[in-house]
Each structure stands twice: as structure tokens, then as C-alpha cells.
Design an enzyme around this catalytic site. Structure first.
Site, PDB file in Angstrom:
ATOM      1  N   GLY A   1      61.564 -70.778  16.631  1.00 50.38           N
ATOM      2  CA  GLY A   1      61.112 -70.994  18.009  1.00 50.38           C
ATOM      3  C   GLY A   1      59.880 -71.889  17.992  1.00 50.38           C
TER       4      GLY A   1
ATOM      5  N   ASN B   1      58.216 -66.144  10.786  1.00 46.00           N
ATOM      6  CA  ASN B   1      58.713 -65.215   9.772  1.00 46.00           C
ATOM      7  C   ASN B   1      59.994 -65.634   9.070  1.00 46.00           C
ATOM      8  OD1 ASN B   1      57.008 -62.862   9.435  1.00 46.00           O
ATOM      9  ND2 ASN B   1      57.158 -62.787  11.657  1.00 46.00           N
TER      10      ASN B   1
ATOM     11  N   THR C   1      53.461 -69.498  15.320  1.00 46.95           N
ATOM     12  CA  THR C   1      54.208 -68.599  16.211  1.00 46.95           C
ATOM     13  C   THR C   1      53.279 -68.045  17.285  1.00 46.95           C
ATOM     14  OG1 THR C   1      55.261 -66.431  16.481  1.00 46.95           O
ATOM     15  CG2 THR C   1      53.999 -66.703  14.497  1.00 46.95           C
ATOM     16  N   ILE C   2      53.825 -67.949  18.472  1.00 44.41           N
ATOM     17  CA  ILE C   2      53.026 -67.349  19.551  1.00 44.41           C
ATOM     18  C   ILE C   2      52.868 -65.845  19.320  1.00 44.41           C
ATOM     19  CG2 ILE C   2      53.724 -69.073  21.257  1.00 44.41           C
ATOM     20  CD1 ILE C   2      55.496 -66.803  22.506  1.00 44.41           C
ATOM     21  N   ASP C   3      53.698 -65.286  18.425  1.00 47.80           N
ATOM     22  CA  ASP C   3      53.664 -63.832  18.227  1.00 47.80           C
ATOM     23  C   ASP C   3      52.501 -63.362  17.355  1.00 47.80           C
ATOM     24  OD1 ASP C   3      55.990 -63.615  19.716  1.00 47.80           O
ATOM     25  OD2 ASP C   3      57.296 -63.728  17.964  1.00 47.80           O
TER      26      ASP C   3
ATOM     27  N   ARG D   1      50.882 -53.227  45.392  1.00 42.08           N
ATOM     28  CA  ARG D   1      52.137 -52.969  44.671  1.00 42.08           C
ATOM     29  C   ARG D   1      51.919 -52.687  43.191  1.00 42.08           C
ATOM     30  NH1 ARG D   1      55.450 -58.045  47.167  1.00 42.08           N
ATOM     31  NH2 ARG D   1      56.599 -56.906  48.759  1.00 42.08           N
TER      32      ARG D   1
ATOM     33  N   MET E   1      56.159 -61.976  25.937  1.00 41.34           N
ATOM     34  CA  MET E   1      56.979 -62.143  24.735  1.00 41.34           C
ATOM     35  C   MET E   1      56.466 -61.301  23.564  1.00 41.34           C
ATOM     36  SD  MET E   1      58.445 -65.987  24.434  1.00 41.34           S
ATOM     37  CE  MET E   1      60.017 -66.381  25.173  1.00 41.34           C
TER      38      MET E   1
ATOM     39  N   ARG F   1      55.538 -70.410  25.606  1.00 37.56           N
ATOM     40  CA  ARG F   1      55.603 -71.260  24.415  1.00 37.56           C
ATOM     41  C   ARG F   1      55.428 -72.739  24.765  1.00 37.56           C
ATOM     42  NH1 ARG F   1      60.792 -69.044  21.477  1.00 37.56           N
ATOM     43  NH2 ARG F   1      61.497 -71.175  21.750  1.00 37.56           N
TER      44      ARG F   1
HETATM   45  O1  F6P Z   1      59.241 -65.989  17.954  1.00 35.26           O
HETATM   46  C1  F6P Z   1      58.714 -66.505  19.115  1.00 35.26           C
HETATM   47  C2  F6P Z   1      59.445 -66.006  20.320  1.00 35.26           C
HETATM   48  O2  F6P Z   1      58.970 -66.748  21.426  1.00 35.26           O
HETATM   49  C3  F6P Z   1      59.312 -64.516  20.608  1.00 35.26           C
HETATM   50  O3  F6P Z   1      58.118 -64.128  21.182  1.00 35.26           O
HETATM   51  C4  F6P Z   1      60.502 -64.317  21.511  1.00 35.26           C
HETATM   52  O4  F6P Z   1      60.877 -62.980  21.503  1.00 35.26           O
HETATM   53  C5  F6P Z   1      61.536 -65.216  20.899  1.00 35.26           C
HETATM   54  O5  F6P Z   1      60.831 -66.229  20.225  1.00 35.26           O
HETATM   55  C6  F6P Z   1      62.480 -65.848  21.873  1.00 35.26           C
HETATM   56  O6  F6P Z   1      63.428 -66.563  21.163  1.00 35.26           O
HETATM   57  P1  F6P Z   1      64.374 -67.690  21.746  1.00 35.26           P
HETATM   58  O7  F6P Z   1      63.513 -68.846  22.122  1.00 35.26           O
HETATM   59  O8  F6P Z   1      65.287 -68.015  20.625  1.00 35.26           O
HETATM   60  O9  F6P Z   1      65.034 -67.095  22.941  1.00 35.26           O
END
Ligand code: F6P
Length: 357
Positions: free
Chosen positions: A11, A112, A134-136, A171, A178, A284
């Protein structure tokens, strides 16, 4: 003469271009005779020999641009050693293209899954240097990955926007952030955006505790409640299931994601109407934030320096405020998760944030 190949896999995220620029400028500025081959769409380019010889100019004007100018794709590690649809041995093909171009090293930018394949290529005798994207922020061996801070900013802005409308209408809102397996992004964006409840995969939630927190706020006169929910948030009940049982349950889930399920449960349990917002891939996208531009440039530059010294088999990471080189075999296959006992969790709880536990 230094001849390297470069690819971005998995990604995408912000600052991939900044990181590649960092590597390339460091090499071009240090040596006259540098050749950089850019493989297109991640490992696909390396497998099928799709590449471009890049010049200094290819790396100009890309510092602030999101995405990756080489393109990216997901090439799962699980099947990397299986032949493709035409019977091609993908690992052998990658090695062949590496040797055909007489590369000194491959620079691989990824998360990863990408690191598992990078380590496999290292084991197969290729020279590899990697960069953590990675954004994660879930890569083992580095305190920070580039892309993460930019995504935190975007997710925080989404929560900020929801805050004003939630306050106007009184609300309950869920913002789904993500993170399927780890919760660094929802945790940080949730705290930055002042979420009242943060649900992350590492801390399974009890829906009654979530409802108690909403009710408590309601009773105290708060007109709204904001939940930052990770894509991979999981209930205590589901966390007790085996992986197989859980996946089976997911197949039957009638909601598009966990956030909609939680919204439905809150509605049924305490009668409040809940709105769900999913910023999704906007997290992203767009330009890297200033932090990521500097960070990715620094990592890229250090990767360039490693290549100049002929030091291979490392990921360039960041530990205790220092740029470090981490052996690839230590990185591959491990996730850096949020420790539920970490001080940031304790501090968040002290601020009154509920994790639903
Ligand atoms: O690994 C980065 C990420 O953006 C995760 O946070 C997310 O769950 C996943 O990729 C989404 O994957 P895709 O872009 O393949 O839908």
C-alpha cells in the site's frame, strides 16, 4: 560505478517519493557514475522486468508529491514462492533481472509484507537495503515509519471536522481509522482529535463499557461523543475466538465494517442514533507533511550512504531519536504493536479516554 534498482511495494503512503529522492540525490551527489533503475509497480516490475533507467531529473520536484512515481502493488509474500499463472518461478525471475542488470543493490521501500520478501531476496544472495514506509507505523525495528505522521494529520482533521458537526447536532459519531492489525494511527489521531473513546485491535472492547462511557457523558450534559475506531477493532468476545472461527464470523457479518456493527449495537443498547464516517484511503493520500518530508529524506540519505559503503542487508530505521541500521532478518515477519500497558495508554486513560476495556 554504482548500479542500483529501486522499487516501492505494498500500500502506498506519503513521502515515498521524498525517500527515493533522498537515496538518489545522496548517490548522485557523491559519485559521477551512478545508474538507478526504477522497477514499476513494486515486485511486479522486478519479476517481469518492467523498469526504467532514471536520471537525476526524475528525482527533482518530487519531494512534496504524495504516492509513488514508480507505482506500487501488493505482491503477497504468502504466494511469492508459488509459480505465477504461466508457471514462472517469481523468485528466480527477480534474481535473474537483478543479475541481468548487474545491480550492486536493490533499494526496497515497503511495509511488513514487503520486508518479508526483501529478506527472502537477501537470503537468496541479493544485496538489499530497505526503507520503512507505512501509515500504520507497525514495522518492527523502527520507532517510526514515514507516512505515519501525514496519516495522523489527515485522520485528526477528519475527527476535527466531525467534532463541530457532532457538537451542533448532539450526536454520537464514529470515525473509522485505518489499521487492521495495529492501532498506532487511531490511537494517535484519536488523542490528537480529542476522541472520547478509542478502540484499537490490541485492546479488545466490551460494548457495554463503550455504552457506559457514552451514557456517562450524556448524563453529565455532554451533547456528543466521538469514537475513533480502528478498522481492526475487535470485541472481547471475538478476541476469544480462534482465528478460523473469527474469520467465519466475519464472513457472515451483515455490516460493511466493525464501526457500523458498533453503531448498531450502541443504537440498540442505549437508543442513540450513531453516524459513521470512514476517511479511508484519504489517510494515505495527498502531500507528505513537513515531518515526513524531513524524516523520509533523512532515511533515504542514510540508505544512500550505506550503499556507498557497500553495507547491505539492512533496513534504515529510527530508534531512540537516532537513525539506525537494523538487520533485515530482525525486521521481517514481526509486527510492532501497541502495548496495552504502554504509558501512552495510561496517559490517555488519565485524560478520561475510554478504550472500552
Ligand atoms: O497497510 C496500509 C493500509 O493502508 C492499512 O492501514 C489498511 O488497512 C490497508 O492498507 C488497506 O489496504 P488496501 O489499500 O489494499 O485496501
Amino acid at each position: 560505478m554504482i548500479r542500483i534498482g529501486m522499487l516501492t511495494s505494498g500500500g502506498d503512503c506519503q513521502a515515498l517519493n521524498a525517500a527515493m529522492r533522498g537515496v538518489a540525490k545522496t548517490l548522485f551527489n557523491a559519485k559521477e557514475d551512478v545508474e538507478i533503475y526504477g522497477f514499476l509497480d513494486g515486485y511486479q516490475g522486478l519479476i517481469y522486468g518492467r523498469f526504467r533507467l532514471l536520471t537525476y531529473n526524475d528525482f527533482s520536484g518530487i519531494l512534496t508529491k504524495g504516492g509513488t512515481f514508480l507505482g506500487s502493488s501488493r505482491t503477497p509474500f504468502k504466494t511469492i514462492q508459488d509459480p505465477d499463472a504461466n508457471g514462472l518461478d517469481k523468485v528466480a525471475a527477480m534474481k535473474q533481472n537483478y543479475y541481468k542488470l548487474q545491480l550492486d543493490c536493490l533499494v526496497i521501500l515497503g511495509g511488513n509484507g514487503t520486508h518479508k520478501t526483501a529478506n527472502l531476496l537477501r537470503e537468496q544472495g541479493l544485496n538489499v537495503v530497505t526503507l520503512p514506509k507505512t501509515i500504520d507505523n507497525d514495522l518492527w525495528g523502527t520507532d517510526m515509519t514515514f507516512g505515519f505522521q501525514s496519516a495522523v494529520n489527515i485522520a485528526t482533521e477528519a475527527i476535527d471536522c466531525i467534532h463541530t458537526t457532532a457538537a451542533s447536532h448532539g450526536r454520537v459519531f464514529i470515525v473509522e481509522i485505518m489499521g487492521h492489525k495495529v492501532g498506532w494511527l487511531p490511537l494517535n489521531a484519536g488523542m490528537a482529535g480529542g476522541a472520547d473513546i478509542i478502540l484499537i485491535p490490541e485492546i479488545p472492547y466490551d460494548i457495554d463499557k463503550v455504552c457506559d462511557k457514552i451514557q456517562e457523558r450524556h448524563d453529565r450534559g455532554s451533547r456528543f461523543t466521538i469514537l475513533a475506531v480502528a478498522e481492526g477493532a475487535i470485541s472481547k468476545e471475538d478476541a476469544a475466538l480462534s482465528k478460523k472461527e473469527y474469520n467465519k464470523k466475519l464472513e457472515k457479518r451483515k455490516f460493511p465494517s466493525v464501526s457500523y456493527e458498533i453503531a448498531d449495537q450502541i443504537n440498540k443498547k442505549i437508543g442513540l442514533d450513531v453516524r459513521v464516517t470512514v476517511p479511508g484511503h484519504t489517510q494515505r493520500g495527498g502531500s507528505p507533511c513537513a515531518y515526513d518530508r524531513v524524516f523520509a529524506s533523512r532515511l533515504g540519505s542514510e540508505a544512500g550512504k550505506l550503499i556507498l559503503k557497500g553495507e547491505y542487508g539492512f533496513m534504515v530505521g529510527y530508534k531512540n531519536r537516532e537513525i539506525v541500521k537494523v538487520p533485515l532478518e530482525e525486521v521481517a515477519g514481526k509486527l510492532k504493536m501497541v502495548d496495552p500497558k504502554a504509558s501512552i495508554i495510561k496517559e490517555a486513560k488519565a485524560l478520561g479516554i475510554s478504550f472500552g476495556d
